[in-house]
Design an enzyme around this catalytic site. Structure first.
Site, PDB file in Angstrom:
ATOM      1  N   SER A   1      -7.471  -4.206   7.328  1.00 46.56           N
ATOM      2  CA  SER A   1      -8.569  -5.041   8.187  1.00 46.56           C
ATOM      3  C   SER A   1      -8.720  -4.506   9.503  1.00 46.56           C
ATOM      4  CB  SER A   1      -7.989  -6.588   8.221  1.00 46.56           C
ATOM      5  OG  SER A   1      -7.795  -7.264   6.903  1.00 46.56           O
TER       6      SER A   1
ATOM      7  N   ARG B   1       0.788  -1.251   0.118  1.00 54.42           N
ATOM      8  CA  ARG B   1       0.093   0.079   0.111  1.00 54.42           C
ATOM      9  C   ARG B   1       0.976   1.315  -0.006  1.00 54.42           C
ATOM     10  NH1 ARG B   1      -3.084  -2.067   5.000  1.00 54.42           N
ATOM     11  NH2 ARG B   1      -0.927  -2.429   5.331  1.00 54.42           N
TER      12      ARG B   1
END
Ligand code: PNS
Length: 174
Positions: A139, A101
């Site tokens: 998450s 990311r």
């Protein structure tokens, strides 16, 4: 370039996308869809880590992954409780897929990729840049929002949203 890198028996390219997936997000799903286009077979595999206390059981995480990848015929969902390279050998897979990311992911990923290479030189890690749309997503962030009954429909598929709602039903934000 070695034409055989990442190639298994009969040139059947098998990749493994390992992770905790607690739970799977749109960021993961984006990587799954893109990776599935690049390989003959993609195994998305959930680590059964006995030392962590996840929100979702391995069975629940596998079930959610199966639900959201059911339209992808070359994607298999599995779980493992072993060294990743050993698991890969058992699946005759040669490529590890990991999403990155941002630069903050890089150090940890480099360490893991180098460790796996040290353990088995025949295994390559291929990094895919997460869609910038999901570069902030994790998450943990999803669980944090869901815990306080916040909106997660832009972050996770509907099946995951429903599962989160069920987990946190009864919890009242303090
Ligand atoms: O989604 P995650 O938690 O970042 O995934 C981490 C994962 C599952 C890829 C990593 O912890 C792993 O491969 N564990 C299996 C044990 C292992 O092989 N460790 C050596 C490589 S560091």
């Amino acid at each position: 370039m070695n034409a055989h890198i990442g190639r298994g028996e009969g040139d059947h390219r098998v990749a493994v996308y390992p992770g905790s997936f607690d739970p799977v997000t749109f960021g993961h799903l984006d990587i799954i869809r893109r990776a599935a286009k690049q390989f003959d077979h993609l195994i998305v595999s959930v680590l059964n880590n006995l030392t962590k206390s996840p929100l979702f059981s391995v069975e629940e995480r596998v079930e959610l992954l199966r639900e959201i990848t059911k339209d992808l015929p070359n994607v298999e969902v599995d779980s493992f409780r072993d060294l990743l390279v050993r698991y890969m050998r058992s699946k005759q897979a040669q490529i590890i897929i990991r999403g990155i990311r941002s630069v903050t992911d890089f150090e940890y990923e480099l360490q893991m990729a180098s460790t796996n290479r040290q353990l088995d030189e025949g295994i390559e890690t291929i990094f895919m840049m997460t869609n910038p749309k999901y570069s902030y997503l994790s998450s943990s962030i999803v669980k944090e929002i869901a815990k306080f009954h916040g909106p997660v429909q832009d972050l996770v598929p509907p099946a995951v949203e429903a599962a989160l709602r069920k987990k946190y039903t009864g919890d009242r934000p303090g």
